[in-house]
Design an enzyme around this catalytic site. Structure first.
Site, mmCIF file in Angstrom:
data_model
loop_
_atom_site.group_PDB
_atom_site.id
_atom_site.type_symbol
_atom_site.label_atom_id
_atom_site.label_comp_id
_atom_site.label_asym_id
_atom_site.label_seq_id
_atom_site.Cartn_x
_atom_site.Cartn_y
_atom_site.Cartn_z
ATOM 1 N N HIS A 110 0.984 -1.244 0.030
ATOM 2 C CA HIS A 110 0.132 -0.051 0.102
ATOM 3 C C HIS A 110 0.908 1.178 0.083
ATOM 4 O O HIS A 110 0.378 2.543 0.269
ATOM 5 C CB HIS A 110 -0.759 0.197 1.127
ATOM 6 N N PHE A 232 -17.101 -12.513 -7.152
ATOM 7 C CA PHE A 232 -17.755 -12.016 -5.859
ATOM 8 C C PHE A 232 -18.345 -13.070 -5.130
ATOM 9 O O PHE A 232 -18.038 -13.384 -3.885
ATOM 10 C CB PHE A 232 -18.353 -10.801 -5.903
HETATM 11 P P1 A3P Z 1 -16.393 -3.617 0.139
HETATM 12 O O1 A3P Z 1 -15.998 -3.308 1.560
HETATM 13 O O2 A3P Z 1 -16.865 -2.218 -0.710
HETATM 14 O O3 A3P Z 1 -17.275 -4.730 -0.263
HETATM 15 P P2 A3P Z 1 -9.077 -4.517 -0.203
HETATM 16 O O4 A3P Z 1 -8.749 -5.929 -0.309
HETATM 17 O O5 A3P Z 1 -8.177 -3.738 -0.804
HETATM 18 O O6 A3P Z 1 -9.178 -4.281 1.203
HETATM 19 O O7 A3P Z 1 -10.394 -4.218 -0.449
HETATM 20 C C1 A3P Z 1 -11.540 -4.965 -0.176
HETATM 21 C C2 A3P Z 1 -12.896 -4.393 -1.152
HETATM 22 O O8 A3P Z 1 -12.846 -5.425 -2.331
HETATM 23 C C3 A3P Z 1 -14.000 -4.844 -0.450
HETATM 24 O O9 A3P Z 1 -15.166 -3.921 -0.568
HETATM 25 C C4 A3P Z 1 -14.394 -6.289 -0.913
HETATM 26 O O10 A3P Z 1 -15.784 -6.602 -0.727
HETATM 27 C C5 A3P Z 1 -14.052 -6.093 -2.323
HETATM 28 N N1 A3P Z 1 -13.814 -7.468 -3.010
HETATM 29 C C6 A3P Z 1 -13.133 -8.338 -2.808
HETATM 30 N N2 A3P Z 1 -13.349 -9.710 -3.401
HETATM 31 C C7 A3P Z 1 -13.985 -9.173 -4.519
HETATM 32 C C8 A3P Z 1 -14.611 -9.947 -5.600
HETATM 33 N N3 A3P Z 1 -14.227 -11.013 -5.955
HETATM 34 N N4 A3P Z 1 -15.335 -8.769 -6.379
HETATM 35 C C9 A3P Z 1 -15.585 -7.808 -6.106
HETATM 36 N N5 A3P Z 1 -15.099 -6.861 -5.198
HETATM 37 C C10 A3P Z 1 -14.458 -7.846 -4.374
#
Ligand code: A3P
Length: 297
Positions: A110, A232
């Protein structure tokens, strides 16, 4: 970049960017870079499966082969407790060094541009940057940092205020600068810039684009298989026996929540939306970087 310890802000996650700066980089490393809550873990999984030729059992067997945040790999006593716990859960020793990982390494960070390892700019490994619209990103961050893992924020407005001041989460500085530093460099040969919203709209096209950039040929069947395992719905309901989940030490995936484009509309009040629009205009106007914010209610 400010030092969050000096600011004395107990909300900030303490990440070991001093150690990240000094980290050894190899020409054949592959990096995934993102501001938190941009879909990082989703992309980590997609990239791992592309690298494994869609064999989702391969390379997830060893903790050090599971895609990892370098901030976590380099954390030691005194750094962020969440990172230390993740390191412990993976069975990695506290003095684990990414130097001991076999090439080619796939690493995630990050780190904003200014905090990347010094050698990164000399060796210029391939990197994929994922950006997400800041409205859904802050809603996702609020869920992560207030409800799920820690109770850093009581109110959404507190996180939003810090975000707009470039002080949220850790010592990343402004989101605007994080996303623009790589947007400006998106045409460089070692850079691929992707957006969460585009991946959400057409996952298979996103997978093919990333595979082409990495230089991995995929059959249409591979693409279908990866899209299935990275959808998802699959990731949300992944069985506990799923190799990736086991390798990560997760019973359920804490980084899969709602996965929506436009969820911010359920949270933002009008004044907050205006402040965010102003912020976006200040940072993004004239840069060509635009985000899909989701359909109206
Ligand atoms: P939301 O909290 O809006 O649902 P990171 O990995 O950078 O922490 O990001 C997390 C975000 O990515 C979360 O968003 C999560 O739901 C989303 N995410 C994870 N897997 C996903 C998938 N297969 N398709 C779409 N979004 C996904």
């Amino acid at each position: 970049m400010e030092d969050s310890t000096k600011l004395g802000n107990p909300r900030r996650v303490q990440l070991p960017y001093g150690k990240v700066k000094k980290m050894e980089i190899r020409h054949d490393d592959l990096f995934l870079i993102s501001y938190p809550k941009s879909g990082t873990h989703w992309l980590m999984r997609i990239i791992t499966l592309i690298l494994n030729g869609s064999d989702f059992d391969a390379d997830c067997r060893h903790a050090s082969a599971v895609p990892s945040l370098v901030e976590m790999l380099l954390s030691q006593e005194g750094d962020d407790p969440g990172m230390l716990m993740a390191k412990k859960n993976r069975g990695l020793p506290m003095d684990f060094s990414p130097n001991s990982m076999e090439s080619p390494r796939f690493l995630t960070t990050h780190a904003p541009y200014d905090l990347l390892p010094t050698q990164f700019h000399e060796k210029r490994p391939k990197l994929i940057y994922i950006a997400r619209n800041p409205k859904d990103l802050v809603v996702s961050a609020f869920s992560h940092f207030s409800i799920r893992s820690r109770h850093i924020y009581d109110e959404f407005s507190e996180l939003l205020e810090e975000f707009l001041a470039g002080q949220a989460i850790a010592n990343f500085g402004h989101w605007g600068s994080h996303v623009l530093d790589w947007w400006k460099r998106r045409h460089e040969h070692n850079v691929l810039y992707v957006k969460y919203e585009d991946m959400r709209k057409d996952l298979k096209a996103g997978i093919k684009n990333i595979a082409e950039f990495i230089g991995k040929g995929l059959t249409p069947e591979d693409v279908d298989k990866i899209a299935h395992h990275c959808s998802f719905e699959y990731m949300k309901n992944a069985p506990q026996g799923d190799t990736f989940m086991k390798a990560m030490g997760w019973k359920e995936n804490p980084f899969v929540r709602r996965g929506k484009v436009g969820e911010w509309k359920e949270t933002f009040i009008v004044a907050q939306n205006e402040m965010m629009d102003k912020y976006c205009e200040q940072w993004l106007k004239g840069t060509g970087l635009e985000f899909e914010m989701g359909r109206s209610k």
